[in-house]
Each structure stands twice: as structure tokens, then as C-alpha cells.
Design a protein around this motif. Structure first.
Motif, short mmCIF file in Angstrom:
data_model
loop_
_atom_site.label_atom_id
_atom_site.label_comp_id
_atom_site.label_asym_id
_atom_site.label_seq_id
_atom_site.Cartn_x
_atom_site.Cartn_y
_atom_site.Cartn_z
N ALA A 2 0.83 -1.20 0.00
CA ALA A 2 0.00 0.00 0.00
C ALA A 2 0.87 1.25 0.00
O ALA A 2 1.91 1.31 0.64
CB ALA A 2 -0.91 0.00 1.22
N ILE A 3 0.43 2.24 -0.74
CA ILE A 3 1.15 3.51 -0.81
C ILE A 3 0.42 4.52 0.07
O ILE A 3 -0.77 4.73 -0.06
CB ILE A 3 1.20 4.04 -2.26
N SER A 4 1.15 5.14 0.96
CA SER A 4 0.59 6.17 1.82
C SER A 4 0.90 7.53 1.20
O SER A 4 2.06 7.93 1.09
CB SER A 4 1.19 6.09 3.22
N ILE A 5 -0.15 8.21 0.78
CA ILE A 5 0.05 9.53 0.17
C ILE A 5 0.62 10.51 1.19
O ILE A 5 1.48 11.33 0.86
CB ILE A 5 -1.26 10.04 -0.45
N ASP A 6 0.15 10.42 2.43
CA ASP A 6 0.68 11.32 3.47
C ASP A 6 2.19 11.16 3.63
O ASP A 6 2.91 12.13 3.74
CB ASP A 6 -0.01 11.07 4.81
N LYS A 7 2.66 9.90 3.63
CA LYS A 7 4.10 9.68 3.76
C LYS A 7 4.82 10.12 2.50
O LYS A 7 5.94 10.62 2.55
CB LYS A 7 4.38 8.20 4.04
N GLY A 8 4.20 9.94 1.35
CA GLY A 8 4.82 10.33 0.09
C GLY A 8 4.98 11.84 -0.04
O GLY A 8 5.95 12.31 -0.62
N LEU A 9 4.03 12.59 0.50
CA LEU A 9 4.10 14.05 0.40
C LEU A 9 4.96 14.67 1.48
O LEU A 9 5.39 15.82 1.36
CB LEU A 9 2.69 14.64 0.44
N GLY A 10 5.20 13.93 2.53
CA GLY A 10 6.04 14.44 3.62
C GLY A 10 5.37 15.54 4.41
O GLY A 10 4.15 15.60 4.54
N ILE A 11 6.16 16.46 4.89
CA ILE A 11 5.69 17.55 5.75
C ILE A 11 5.19 18.75 4.96
O ILE A 11 4.62 19.68 5.51
CB ILE A 11 6.84 17.96 6.72
N HIS A 12 5.37 18.73 3.66
CA HIS A 12 5.11 19.91 2.84
C HIS A 12 3.67 20.42 2.86
O HIS A 12 3.47 21.64 2.91
CB HIS A 12 5.61 19.68 1.41
N PRO A 13 2.64 19.57 2.84
CA PRO A 13 1.28 20.14 2.95
C PRO A 13 1.05 20.89 4.26
O PRO A 13 0.44 21.95 4.28
CB PRO A 13 0.37 18.91 2.86
N GLN A 14 1.60 20.36 5.36
CA GLN A 14 1.46 21.04 6.65
C GLN A 14 2.26 22.34 6.67
O GLN A 14 1.83 23.33 7.25
CB GLN A 14 1.92 20.12 7.79
N ALA A 15 3.41 22.33 6.02
CA ALA A 15 4.23 23.56 5.96
C ALA A 15 3.49 24.66 5.21
O ALA A 15 3.54 25.83 5.60
CB ALA A 15 5.58 23.27 5.30
N LEU A 16 2.79 24.29 4.13
CA LEU A 16 2.01 25.28 3.39
C LEU A 16 0.92 25.89 4.26
O LEU A 16 0.70 27.10 4.24
CB LEU A 16 1.38 24.65 2.14
N LEU A 17 0.23 25.05 5.03
CA LEU A 17 -0.82 25.57 5.92
C LEU A 17 -0.25 26.49 6.99
O LEU A 17 -0.84 27.53 7.31
CB LEU A 17 -1.58 24.41 6.56
N ALA A 18 0.89 26.12 7.54
CA ALA A 18 1.52 26.96 8.57
C ALA A 18 1.98 28.29 7.97
O ALA A 18 1.82 29.35 8.58
CB ALA A 18 2.69 26.22 9.22
N ARG A 19 2.56 28.25 6.77
CA ARG A 19 2.99 29.49 6.11
C ARG A 19 1.79 30.37 5.77
O ARG A 19 1.86 31.60 5.86
CB ARG A 19 3.76 29.18 4.83
N GLU A 20 0.68 29.75 5.37
CA GLU A 20 -0.53 30.50 5.07
C GLU A 20 -1.05 31.22 6.31
O GLU A 20 -1.43 32.39 6.26
CB GLU A 20 -1.60 29.57 4.52
N ALA A 21 -1.04 30.53 7.44
CA ALA A 21 -1.50 31.13 8.69
C ALA A 21 -0.61 32.31 9.08
O ALA A 21 -1.10 33.36 9.50
CB ALA A 21 -1.52 30.08 9.81
N ARG A 22 0.70 32.15 8.91
CA ARG A 22 1.62 33.24 9.27
C ARG A 22 1.43 34.43 8.33
O ARG A 22 1.47 35.58 8.77
CB ARG A 22 3.06 32.75 9.22
N ALA A 23 1.21 34.17 7.04
CA ALA A 23 0.99 35.26 6.09
C ALA A 23 -0.25 36.06 6.47
O ALA A 23 -0.26 37.29 6.37
CB ALA A 23 0.85 34.71 4.67
#
Length: 132
Positions: A2-23
């Protein structure tokens, strides 16, 4: 396997959300640069990243086992920024030059995270298509 998309994408989706909140917080500071008594705020990026990584908040109930689970993330805690300049008399602590620099840096870091995420997605697409 099984392929885990969350593991494949790494931390980057969460980093985008955190950067959006800071902006959003920095943009609010810039918008209130002339508001008497307004105190400049910021969020700690690491705390914001941890908040979106935990996916804390309210969880909506699913009516069917095949429905996706939806979590509404809590916003990271906003902190007041210590001004570099003495008070000008109106109680406002926003320093426009500092805020602009922070906003630009955050925007560049957002673009970098977006590029990393795009590269990961393209890599996954390549792997799924057999390298074509």
C-alpha cells in the motif's frame, strides 16, 4: 504494498498551511499599521507546523464507513511581537518595514514549500506511470 500519500508528500502540505496562517497574521499587522493601540502579532512557525501536523480540533462524524474523515484544524496561537523602535505615542507597535520583510520572507518560504510539494507529486506520478 500500500502507498501512503501522506508519507509520500512528507511535511510539505502542513508547511504550506503553517505558512498561510503566518501570512495572514503578518498581513493583518500591515493592514493595521495606522490603527492606534494595535499590537503587532506573529506566530511561531514551529508551533504552527505542530498544530497543523496534529490535526487537532473538531472531528466531524461520518455517516458511512467509506466517507473521508474531516478534521478542522485549530489556528496556531498568536503572540505579540516586541517592537524594535520606541513607542510613537499612539500605542501601535507595527513596524511596516519589519512586517514587509517578514511577509516577503514568508512568501518565499511558501513558494519553496510549494515547489517541494510539486516535485513530490510529480515524482509520485512518474512512479505510478512507470517512468513515462
Amino acid at each position: 504494498m500500500a502507498i501512503s500519500i501522506d508519507k509520500g508528500l512528507g511535511i510539505h502540505p502542513q508547511a504550506l498551511l503553517a505558512r498561510e496562517a503566518r501570512a495572514s497574521v503578518i498581513a493583518s499587522n500591515l493592514a493595521n499599521a495606522d490603527t492606534p493601540g494595535y499590537k503587532a502579532k506573529d506566530i511561531n512557525f514551529q508551533d504552527a507546523l505542530n498544530a497543523v501536523s496534529k490535526r487537532s480540533g473538531y472531528s466531524l462524524s461520518r455517516t458511512h464507513s467509506k466517507h473521508f474523515e474531516l478534521n478542522l484544524e485549530a489556528r496556531p496561537r498568536e503572540l505579540f511581537r516586541s517592537p524594535h523602535q520606541p513607542d510613537t505615542g499612539d500605542g501601535n507597535t507595527v513596524e511596516v518595514e519589519v512586517e514587509r520583510n517578514l511577509y516577503m520572507r514568508n512568501a518565499m518560504e511558501y513558494q519553496a514549500s510549494l515547489r517541494f510539494l510539486t516535485d513530490r507529486i510529480q515524482g509520485m506520478q512518474k512512479a505510478l506511470s512507470g517512468g513515462r
